[in-house]
Design a protein around this motif. Sequence first.
Motif, PDB file in Angstrom:
ATOM      1  N   ARG A 323      -6.954   3.250   4.131  1.00  0.00           N
ATOM      2  CA  ARG A 323      -5.948   3.370   5.196  1.00  0.00           C
ATOM      3  C   ARG A 323      -4.875   2.288   5.072  1.00  0.00           C
ATOM      4  NH1 ARG A 323      -5.157   1.121  10.145  1.00  0.00           N
ATOM      5  NH2 ARG A 323      -3.981   2.371  11.635  1.00  0.00           N
ATOM      6  N   GLY A 324      -5.243   1.165   4.449  1.00  0.00           N
ATOM      7  CA  GLY A 324      -4.266   0.079   4.278  1.00  0.00           C
ATOM      8  C   GLY A 324      -3.052   0.512   3.485  1.00  0.00           C
ATOM      9  N   ILE A 325      -3.216   1.484   2.575  1.00  0.00           N
ATOM     10  CA  ILE A 325      -2.075   1.970   1.789  1.00  0.00           C
ATOM     11  C   ILE A 325      -1.049   2.621   2.697  1.00  0.00           C
ATOM     12  CG2 ILE A 325      -1.405   3.788   0.159  1.00  0.00           C
ATOM     13  CD1 ILE A 325      -3.655   3.009  -1.612  1.00  0.00           C
ATOM     14  N   ASP A 326      -1.510   3.424   3.656  1.00  0.00           N
ATOM     15  CA  ASP A 326      -0.577   4.068   4.594  1.00  0.00           C
ATOM     16  C   ASP A 326       0.185   3.035   5.414  1.00  0.00           C
ATOM     17  OD1 ASP A 326      -1.327   6.500   3.653  1.00  0.00           O
ATOM     18  OD2 ASP A 326      -2.437   7.132   5.427  1.00  0.00           O
ATOM     19  N   LEU A 327      -0.498   1.963   5.795  1.00  0.00           N
ATOM     20  CA  LEU A 327       0.163   0.905   6.565  1.00  0.00           C
ATOM     21  C   LEU A 327       1.250   0.231   5.723  1.00  0.00           C
ATOM     22  CD1 LEU A 327      -2.922  -0.750   8.318  1.00  0.00           C
ATOM     23  CD2 LEU A 327      -1.187   0.687   9.389  1.00  0.00           C
ATOM     24  N   LEU A 328       0.935  -0.002   4.436  1.00  0.00           N
ATOM     25  CA  LEU A 328       1.915  -0.617   3.546  1.00  0.00           C
ATOM     26  C   LEU A 328       3.124   0.294   3.346  1.00  0.00           C
ATOM     27  CD1 LEU A 328      -0.602  -2.013   0.908  1.00  0.00           C
ATOM     28  CD2 LEU A 328       0.879  -3.411   2.358  1.00  0.00           C
ATOM     29  N   LEU A 329       2.860   1.597   3.178  1.00  0.00           N
ATOM     30  CA  LEU A 329       3.955   2.560   3.017  1.00  0.00           C
ATOM     31  C   LEU A 329       4.823   2.605   4.267  1.00  0.00           C
ATOM     32  CD1 LEU A 329       1.986   5.498   1.340  1.00  0.00           C
ATOM     33  CD2 LEU A 329       3.686   4.044   0.229  1.00  0.00           C
ATOM     34  N   GLU A 330       4.172   2.615   5.418  1.00  0.00           N
ATOM     35  CA  GLU A 330       4.897   2.658   6.688  1.00  0.00           C
ATOM     36  C   GLU A 330       5.753   1.414   6.876  1.00  0.00           C
ATOM     37  OE1 GLU A 330       3.780   4.228  11.175  1.00  0.00           O
ATOM     38  OE2 GLU A 330       2.220   3.521   9.839  1.00  0.00           O
ATOM     39  N   GLY A 331       5.295   0.303   6.286  1.00  0.00           N
ATOM     40  CA  GLY A 331       6.058  -0.941   6.376  1.00  0.00           C
ATOM     41  C   GLY A 331       7.222  -1.007   5.407  1.00  0.00           C
ATOM     42  N   GLY A 332       7.456   0.081   4.655  1.00  0.00           N
ATOM     43  CA  GLY A 332       8.606   0.125   3.750  1.00  0.00           C
ATOM     44  C   GLY A 332       8.347  -0.470   2.385  1.00  0.00           C
ATOM     45  N   LEU A 333       7.054  -0.667   2.006  1.00  0.00           N
ATOM     46  CA  LEU A 333       6.718  -1.248   0.711  1.00  0.00           C
ATOM     47  C   LEU A 333       6.401  -0.150  -0.301  1.00  0.00           C
ATOM     48  CD1 LEU A 333       4.447  -4.088   2.076  1.00  0.00           C
ATOM     49  CD2 LEU A 333       6.640  -4.427   0.979  1.00  0.00           C
ATOM     50  N   ASN A 334       6.708  -0.427  -1.554  1.00  0.00           N
ATOM     51  CA  ASN A 334       6.338   0.475  -2.646  1.00  0.00           C
ATOM     52  C   ASN A 334       4.955   0.076  -3.136  1.00  0.00           C
ATOM     53  OD1 ASN A 334       8.963   1.626  -2.535  1.00  0.00           O
ATOM     54  ND2 ASN A 334       9.741  -0.068  -3.775  1.00  0.00           N
ATOM     55  N   VAL A 335       4.017   1.023  -3.151  1.00  0.00           N
ATOM     56  CA  VAL A 335       2.610   0.683  -3.345  1.00  0.00           C
ATOM     57  C   VAL A 335       2.053   1.244  -4.646  1.00  0.00           C
ATOM     58  CG1 VAL A 335       0.301   0.759  -2.321  1.00  0.00           C
ATOM     59  CG2 VAL A 335       2.321   0.732  -0.834  1.00  0.00           C
ATOM     60  N   LYS A 336       1.366   0.377  -5.393  1.00  0.00           N
ATOM     61  CA  LYS A 336       0.558   0.782  -6.545  1.00  0.00           C
ATOM     62  C   LYS A 336      -0.868   0.296  -6.317  1.00  0.00           C
ATOM     63  CE  LYS A 336       4.232   1.023 -10.006  1.00  0.00           C
ATOM     64  NZ  LYS A 336       4.656   0.608 -11.356  1.00  0.00           N
ATOM     65  N   ALA A 337      -1.782   0.777  -7.125  1.00  0.00           N
ATOM     66  CA  ALA A 337      -3.187   0.387  -6.969  1.00  0.00           C
ATOM     67  C   ALA A 337      -3.856   0.279  -8.332  1.00  0.00           C
ATOM     68  CB  ALA A 337      -3.926   1.397  -6.101  1.00  0.00           C
ATOM     69  N   VAL A 338      -4.846  -0.620  -8.408  1.00  0.00           N
ATOM     70  CA  VAL A 338      -5.677  -0.787  -9.603  1.00  0.00           C
ATOM     71  C   VAL A 338      -7.131  -0.796  -9.161  1.00  0.00           C
ATOM     72  CG1 VAL A 338      -6.329  -2.314 -11.504  1.00  0.00           C
ATOM     73  CG2 VAL A 338      -3.927  -2.096 -10.853  1.00  0.00           C
ATOM     74  N   VAL A 339      -7.978  -0.034  -9.844  1.00  0.00           N
ATOM     75  CA  VAL A 339      -9.415  -0.017  -9.541  1.00  0.00           C
ATOM     76  C   VAL A 339     -10.162  -0.641 -10.711  1.00  0.00           C
ATOM     77  CG1 VAL A 339     -11.417   1.418  -9.023  1.00  0.00           C
ATOM     78  CG2 VAL A 339      -9.170   2.069  -8.156  1.00  0.00           C
ATOM     79  N   PHE A 340     -11.065  -1.581 -10.409  1.00  0.00           N
ATOM     80  CA  PHE A 340     -11.867  -2.216 -11.456  1.00  0.00           C
ATOM     81  C   PHE A 340     -13.103  -1.379 -11.749  1.00  0.00           C
ATOM     82  CE2 PHE A 340      -9.368  -5.741  -9.727  1.00  0.00           C
ATOM     83  CZ  PHE A 340      -8.856  -6.252 -10.910  1.00  0.00           C
ATOM     84  N   PRO A 341     -13.726  -1.609 -12.893  1.00  0.00           N
ATOM     85  CA  PRO A 341     -14.941  -0.851 -13.217  1.00  0.00           C
ATOM     86  C   PRO A 341     -16.004  -1.012 -12.138  1.00  0.00           C
ATOM     87  CG  PRO A 341     -14.139  -2.052 -15.132  1.00  0.00           C
ATOM     88  CD  PRO A 341     -13.324  -2.517 -13.969  1.00  0.00           C
ATOM     89  N   ASP A 342     -16.864  -0.022 -12.044  1.00  0.00           N
ATOM     90  CA  ASP A 342     -17.902  -0.002 -11.011  1.00  0.00           C
ATOM     91  C   ASP A 342     -18.721  -1.292 -11.042  1.00  0.00           C
ATOM     92  OD1 ASP A 342     -19.296   0.986  -8.917  1.00  0.00           O
ATOM     93  OD2 ASP A 342     -20.673   2.186 -10.126  1.00  0.00           O
ATOM     94  N   GLY A 343     -18.854  -1.904  -9.869  1.00  0.00           N
ATOM     95  CA  GLY A 343     -19.646  -3.135  -9.750  1.00  0.00           C
ATOM     96  C   GLY A 343     -18.854  -4.406  -9.937  1.00  0.00           C
ATOM     97  N   ASP A 344     -17.564  -4.294 -10.293  1.00  0.00           N
ATOM     98  CA  ASP A 344     -16.736  -5.483 -10.515  1.00  0.00           C
ATOM     99  C   ASP A 344     -15.685  -5.642  -9.431  1.00  0.00           C
ATOM    100  OD1 ASP A 344     -17.582  -6.934 -12.813  1.00  0.00           O
ATOM    101  OD2 ASP A 344     -16.895  -5.289 -14.090  1.00  0.00           O
ATOM    102  N   ASP A 345     -15.278  -6.895  -9.219  1.00  0.00           N
ATOM    103  CA  ASP A 345     -14.136  -7.206  -8.381  1.00  0.00           C
ATOM    104  C   ASP A 345     -13.205  -8.086  -9.205  1.00  0.00           C
ATOM    105  OD1 ASP A 345     -15.200  -9.790  -8.387  1.00  0.00           O
ATOM    106  OD2 ASP A 345     -16.205  -9.532  -6.465  1.00  0.00           O
ATOM    107  N   PRO A 346     -12.006  -8.444  -8.708  1.00  0.00           N
ATOM    108  CA  PRO A 346     -11.084  -9.252  -9.527  1.00  0.00           C
ATOM    109  C   PRO A 346     -11.712 -10.546 -10.028  1.00  0.00           C
ATOM    110  CG  PRO A 346      -9.939  -8.376  -7.619  1.00  0.00           C
ATOM    111  CD  PRO A 346     -11.384  -8.027  -7.437  1.00  0.00           C
TER     112      PRO A 346
END
Length: 644
Positions: A323-346
């Motif tokens: 849902r955070g993506i919709d909030l970012l879009l509504e705020g006028g931001l251009n949004v991209k996303a990256v997903v890490f492999p299963d079980g990993d975080d940055p």
Amino acid sequence: MISKLTSDKVKERADIVEVVGDYVPLKKKGQNMWACCPFHGEKSPSFSVSPSKQIYKCFGCGKAGDSIQFVMDIEGVGFQEAIRHLAGKYGIEVEEDEARTPEQNLEQNERESLFIALNFAKDFFVKNLQTEEGRAIGLSYFKERGFNPQIIEKFDLGYAMDGWDYFLKAAKAAGFEEDILLKAGLILQKEGDPSRLYDRFRGRVTFSIHNISGKPIGFGARILTKDKNQPKYINSPETPIYHKSDVLYGMFQAKKAIRDFDNCFLVEGYTDVISMHLSGIENVVSSSGTSLTDGQIKLIKRFTNQVTVLYDGDAAGIKASIRGIDLLLEGGLNVKAVVFPDGDDPDSFSRKVGSQAFQDYLKENSRDFIGFKIGLYQEEFEKNPIRKAEVIREIVQSIGKIPDPIIRSVYTKEASGLLEIEEEIIHTELNKSLIKSQKEHFQKAKEEAEAEEKLEELVPSKNLLSVEDTLRIQEKETIRLLLNYGWKKLDDEDLHLCHYLMSETADIVFFTPVYQKILKIYRDSLSNGTIPTTDFFVSYSDAEIRQEVIDLISPRHEVSVHWLDRHQIFITTESDDLAGTAFKSILRLKRRLVHKMMDEAKQKIKSAEHEHFDADKVYELQQVYFELKKVQLQIDKELGIVIG
């Protein structure tokens, strides 16, 4: 109190472009710099910074001032703290007034005391890493994470000793009052026994949370033992200087890189931010495990319009937080996303693959929000056509959040290709969604309008200016000319514009209080042989006068130099014929004044005719009215106004 000498040095050294540029990206347009206002949400820049006048002015929300006022507004601090902040930025030594007593030196307002207490706590936790317990537990944990001494210092990482009141004792020994420590969220009162106080953070590594200018305003703390009765993380509570909804962890360290790269990576935790810095990526902030808020989105938008959200490799978790993506879009931001492999975080992934491979992964796997959302649900809707219809509606709702119609159109076309569905169908669904939103907006506006209906019956229409309003506008115009051109000479005559205006208004009483004040200050300065400058008024002690003067000397638009340079089109301005401009302005002021006197005469005639009829009085007032009418017609003739 800070000495006047220090304040004067700060005012002299502080550059408005540099000060504002620390918080928002500025772009040059004409003689001024422009940005989207950091004080209210907007899509197109209306926030102007004037290097020549050393002021800022937002034509949307009305905020205005000099460098000191900007720091006061953006940081929410008082004058004294704003001076200290700018003095630190420009390496100016802060001098205290010698007249202050030791008791007065101890008296600080609550806000400044909280900053001091939190800075003391930050230093205390950092120094604890050098104790035997701190090295064995805190420092060893950071080293396991791969955090080097430079990164530990950069983020003010520390350790809270495992005891009930290690910090409390140290703070009290340093002279801090218990009340301030409680308000700063550094200590707690025992339930049922308010007199029993103890440390909030105990036996945990600490992560300092900074405001945008780098001051500690709170802490996050992680426990290192496996105690099921204790939460993994605890955080500072809301305080007068720490509002979680307006803060992003790492923004102070990231703001320059975000501006430079025109992109902000958004992660979830403290260690994610730090690990990315270790990998050479500094344009990263964290929402600290909480849902995104409007305040945090506005904070990002101060520095860039591009956001890349990094998600842990957990499909269920991603779907829960999308849902955070919709909030970012509504705020006028251009949004991209990256997903890490299963079980990993940055954090874990960067340590696993190394800096270069981590950076390459981000570049290769960054997808815009449309492709990201479709990819997330692709397996589901390939097996279930009904689920595909639901996903299409979700995508359409997300596109509908985008305020820019052109960007909406681009994403509609992209969604059509990826979902293998006719673009017209998506347009139809999008229009339904937009119409629904517009109806909701219209209904809200209608309710607000109905709430004001009764007031509108009592006051004149907003579109019809009263005699007083028109007079106020002309008084404003006279003061505007005085402030902007008062020091200039009229044509080849040895007469300054300010002397001409003062002479012509000598017998006129201004009805608007703030313009009365400005005119009196100007007259007093002239009587002392000085023509006051705009700098004098911008730093004047009266806040109302400062605000009004900045409004009057800040032009909303300016003529492009290209009209003459490229097209040889010469545009005349008011400054090209100051004598004529000033003459007409005075005539208009007197015309408005005559209108007001005529209106008063009419009211008196009505009163004499109806309340207590007096034929002689009525006749006398009518003669006054007709004489005023003659004066008005003479002025109209001079101004070229023709009234049928």
